[in-house]
Motif scaffolding. Structure first.
Motif, short mmCIF file in Angstrom:
data_model
loop_
_atom_site.label_atom_id
_atom_site.label_comp_id
_atom_site.label_asym_id
_atom_site.label_seq_id
_atom_site.Cartn_x
_atom_site.Cartn_y
_atom_site.Cartn_z
N SER A 16 0.81 -1.22 0.00
CA SER A 16 0.00 0.00 0.00
C SER A 16 0.85 1.27 0.00
N VAL A 17 2.16 1.13 0.06
CA VAL A 17 3.07 2.29 0.01
C VAL A 17 3.91 2.17 -1.26
N ARG A 18 3.88 3.23 -2.07
CA ARG A 18 4.65 3.24 -3.32
C ARG A 18 5.66 4.38 -3.24
N VAL A 19 6.92 4.09 -3.48
CA VAL A 19 7.98 5.09 -3.52
C VAL A 19 8.34 5.29 -4.99
N ILE A 20 8.20 6.55 -5.47
CA ILE A 20 8.31 6.83 -6.90
C ILE A 20 9.54 7.69 -7.19
N GLU A 21 10.34 7.24 -8.15
CA GLU A 21 11.51 7.98 -8.61
C GLU A 21 11.07 9.19 -9.44
N PRO A 22 11.90 10.25 -9.50
CA PRO A 22 11.58 11.38 -10.38
C PRO A 22 11.70 10.98 -11.85
N ASP A 23 11.22 11.84 -12.73
CA ASP A 23 11.16 11.52 -14.16
C ASP A 23 12.51 11.12 -14.76
N ASP A 24 13.60 11.75 -14.33
CA ASP A 24 14.89 11.43 -14.95
C ASP A 24 15.42 10.05 -14.55
N LYS A 25 14.80 9.39 -13.56
CA LYS A 25 15.23 8.05 -13.15
C LYS A 25 14.13 7.00 -13.31
N PHE A 26 12.90 7.45 -13.57
CA PHE A 26 11.75 6.53 -13.67
C PHE A 26 11.76 5.80 -15.00
N VAL A 27 11.48 4.52 -14.96
CA VAL A 27 11.41 3.71 -16.18
C VAL A 27 9.96 3.25 -16.35
N GLY A 28 9.35 3.54 -17.51
CA GLY A 28 7.98 3.11 -17.76
C GLY A 28 7.06 4.30 -17.97
N ASP A 29 5.76 4.02 -17.95
CA ASP A 29 4.73 5.03 -18.16
C ASP A 29 4.22 5.50 -16.79
N LYS A 30 4.73 6.63 -16.34
CA LYS A 30 4.38 7.14 -15.01
C LYS A 30 2.90 7.48 -14.91
N GLN A 31 2.32 8.07 -15.97
CA GLN A 31 0.90 8.41 -15.92
C GLN A 31 0.04 7.17 -15.76
N ALA A 32 0.37 6.11 -16.48
CA ALA A 32 -0.39 4.85 -16.35
C ALA A 32 -0.26 4.29 -14.93
N LEU A 33 0.92 4.40 -14.34
CA LEU A 33 1.10 3.93 -12.96
C LEU A 33 0.21 4.70 -12.02
N PHE A 34 0.19 6.04 -12.12
CA PHE A 34 -0.64 6.84 -11.22
C PHE A 34 -2.13 6.62 -11.48
N THR A 72 -9.36 -1.90 2.67
CA THR A 72 -7.91 -2.00 2.78
C THR A 72 -7.19 -1.38 1.58
N LYS A 73 -7.91 -0.68 0.70
CA LYS A 73 -7.31 -0.12 -0.51
C LYS A 73 -6.83 1.31 -0.33
N ARG A 74 -6.34 1.64 0.84
CA ARG A 74 -5.76 2.96 1.06
C ARG A 74 -4.31 2.92 0.60
N VAL A 75 -3.85 3.99 -0.02
CA VAL A 75 -2.53 4.00 -0.63
C VAL A 75 -1.78 5.27 -0.25
N ALA A 76 -0.48 5.12 0.02
CA ALA A 76 0.40 6.26 0.23
C ALA A 76 1.44 6.25 -0.89
N VAL A 77 1.59 7.39 -1.57
CA VAL A 77 2.58 7.54 -2.62
C VAL A 77 3.64 8.52 -2.13
N LEU A 78 4.87 8.05 -2.06
CA LEU A 78 5.99 8.86 -1.60
C LEU A 78 6.83 9.24 -2.82
N LEU A 79 6.93 10.53 -3.09
CA LEU A 79 7.63 11.01 -4.28
C LEU A 79 9.04 11.46 -3.90
N LYS A 80 10.03 10.83 -4.52
CA LYS A 80 11.42 11.23 -4.29
C LYS A 80 11.64 12.61 -4.91
N PRO A 81 12.63 13.36 -4.39
CA PRO A 81 12.89 14.71 -4.92
C PRO A 81 13.16 14.71 -6.41
N GLY A 82 12.63 15.73 -7.08
CA GLY A 82 12.78 15.88 -8.52
C GLY A 82 11.47 16.27 -9.15
#
Length: 115
Positions: A16-34, A72-82
């Motif tokens: 339920s916790v997602r840690v997300i890399e900034p755009d310059d390090k993220f691999v894949g379709d970020k919009q689809a993930l969100f 139980t479908k509560r989600v926390a998204v933690l965005l790394k700096p960037g």
């Protein structure tokens, strides 16, 4: 006093916790993930003032969270700096947190909170 094992760094987060890399390090379709995180499998309900193109940048849908009060479908998204160029449709039972040391270390493209 019993010695406890050392906690891993970074910690082992639950699903339920997602840690997300900034755009310059993220691999894949970020919009689809969100879209998959902040909706039910990428499907949004119709925006109160309408939209012609669902799930595109011109769309203003939101996820109808009626009945999720005790689920139980509560989600926390933690965005790394960037920079994070995606549209976040954050619901009532979601948390969107920037992890920067200074205000402005995490930049968002756009977000809506409609619930």
């Amino acid at each position: 006093m019993a010695m406890q094992g050392k906690e891993p760094n970074p910690p082992t987060w639950p699903a339920s916790v997602r840690v997300i890399e900034p755009d310059d390090k993220f691999v894949g379709d970020k919009q689809a993930l969100f879209d998959s995180i902040f909706s039910e499998d990428g499907r949004y309900t119709i925006h109160p003032w309408g939209a012609e193109q669902p799930n595109t940048s011109n769309y203003g849908g939101y996820f109808n969270e009626t009945g999720r009060d005790f689920c139980t479908k509560r989600v926390a998204v933690l965005l790394k700096p960037g920079v994070h160029k995606a549209k976040f449709n954050v619901g009532f039972y979601h948390s969107l947190v920037g992890l920067g040391r200074q205000p402005g270390a995490v930049e968002l493209d756009a977000f809506e909170v409609l619930n």
